[in-house]
Scaffold this active site. Structure first.
Site, PDB file in Angstrom:
ATOM      1  N   LEU A 119      45.179  45.919  34.794  1.00 15.84           N
ATOM      2  CA  LEU A 119      44.718  44.997  33.766  1.00 15.84           C
ATOM      3  C   LEU A 119      43.929  43.897  34.459  1.00 15.84           C
ATOM      4  O   LEU A 119      44.213  43.549  35.605  1.00 15.84           O
ATOM      5  CB  LEU A 119      45.900  44.375  33.008  1.00 15.84           C
ATOM      6  CG  LEU A 119      46.764  45.293  32.140  1.00 15.84           C
ATOM      7  CD1 LEU A 119      47.906  44.497  31.521  1.00 15.84           C
ATOM      8  CD2 LEU A 119      45.934  45.970  31.054  1.00 15.84           C
ATOM      9  N   ASP A 120      42.928  43.352  33.754  1.00 16.94           N
ATOM     10  CA  ASP A 120      42.197  42.209  34.297  1.00 16.94           C
ATOM     11  C   ASP A 120      43.161  41.075  34.602  1.00 16.94           C
ATOM     12  O   ASP A 120      44.219  40.938  33.973  1.00 16.94           O
ATOM     13  CB  ASP A 120      41.184  41.687  33.269  1.00 16.94           C
ATOM     14  CG  ASP A 120      40.079  42.675  32.965  1.00 16.94           C
ATOM     15  OD1 ASP A 120      39.910  43.630  33.737  1.00 16.94           O
ATOM     16  OD2 ASP A 120      39.394  42.476  31.944  1.00 16.94           O
ATOM     17  N   LYS A 121      42.750  40.209  35.512  1.00 23.78           N
ATOM     18  CA  LYS A 121      43.538  39.013  35.833  1.00 23.78           C
ATOM     19  C   LYS A 121      43.844  38.206  34.580  1.00 23.78           C
ATOM     20  O   LYS A 121      44.955  37.697  34.412  1.00 23.78           O
ATOM     21  CB  LYS A 121      42.773  38.154  36.843  1.00 23.78           C
ATOM     22  CG  LYS A 121      43.458  36.855  37.228  1.00 23.78           C
ATOM     23  CD  LYS A 121      42.624  36.092  38.255  1.00 23.78           C
ATOM     24  CE  LYS A 121      43.279  34.770  38.619  1.00 23.78           C
ATOM     25  NZ  LYS A 121      42.480  34.028  39.638  1.00 23.78           N
ATOM     26  N   THR A 165      44.133  39.221  31.513  1.00 29.96           N
ATOM     27  CA  THR A 165      44.770  39.973  30.430  1.00 29.96           C
ATOM     28  C   THR A 165      46.280  40.047  30.624  1.00 29.96           C
ATOM     29  O   THR A 165      46.759  40.310  31.726  1.00 29.96           O
ATOM     30  CB  THR A 165      44.189  41.399  30.352  1.00 29.96           C
ATOM     31  OG1 THR A 165      42.769  41.314  30.198  1.00 29.96           O
ATOM     32  CG2 THR A 165      44.775  42.170  29.187  1.00 29.96           C
TER      33      THR A 165
END
Length: 225
Positions: free
Chosen positions: A62-64, A66
């Site tokens: 997951l993105d930082k 998110t």
């Protein structure tokens, strides 16, 4: 299971499920999965987990920015089995996002080809010629005065896919200034949460769904709307 433990900057990590083969957690926003290229000495998720639980194998990211559900393997065989599921698009992922504006559709599927790591800001861009096939299905969940809660179900796993496809259909995520949204006073990050993950357990072969509760900032933003 819902065990919680504190990380070293006062965030709380919630473990949704664990056994000897997998660990599933509700990732807080603001933590990179691997070392950040610009802040190599800052805390990152895999290091924190391995200090607490031992060796972890990464399957997806997951993105930082998110929050939400992530699964890790705890042995090499489980890692291989889960990787195959992700590669074959057998894992069902559901995100909730707060988007700008009011969609006029109940459901919409974005199939814009995406190219990652574009420009000095390393964005993902729609690129009809050189992009990779990508697909996200959106479903409207709730309308507010100038925003909406939508469900996003990506069929592929490109970097920033939900964020870019949301912009491509005319409704960037609230707070996602990287992809064309205005700055927001209701949430300090792009309003995206990985709500659930459905997969086949690599050892028992049961079909399981894991769900991550909204974090406080996402829930507060919905209340403010």
């Amino acid at each position: 299971m819902n065990l919680t433990f504190h990380v070293d900057y006062n965030s709380i990590m919630t473990v949704i499920y664990q056994d000897q083969h997998i660990l599933v957690l509700n990732k807080p926003a603001g933590i990179p999965v691997l070392p950040d290229g610009w802040e190599k000495d800052s805390p990152y998720l895999v290091k924190m987990l391995e200090e607490e639980f031992g060796k972890m194998w990464i399957i997806h990211r997951l993105d930082k920015i998110t929050s939400g559900v992530m699964v890790f393997a705890r042995d090499a065989e489980s890692h291989r089995a889960l990787n195959i599921q992700f590669e074959n698009h057998e894992v069902e992922k559901v995100y909730h996002a707060i988007v700008e504006g009011n969609p006029t559709w109940e459901e919409r599927t974005a199939k814009h080809p995406l190219r990652v790591n574009v420009g000095h800001k390393h964005r993902t861009a729609v690129d009809d010629r050189n992009g990779k096939p990508s697909e996200t299905r959106f479903r409207l969940r709730e309308l507010y005065q100038a925003a909406a809660l939508v469900e996003a179900m990506p069929k592929t796993g490109r970097t920033h896919q939900v964020r870019v496809h949301a912009k491509a259909v005319g409704h960037p995520l609230v707070g996602d200034v990287l992809y064309g949204a205005a700055e927001s006073n209701i949430i300090a990050r792009p309003a995206l949460h990985a709500l659930s993950l459905t997969l086949t357990h690599p050892n028992t072969h049961e079909r399981l769904t894991f769900k991550a509760e909204y974090p406080q900032d996402f829930a507060t933003a919905l209340k403010l709307l």
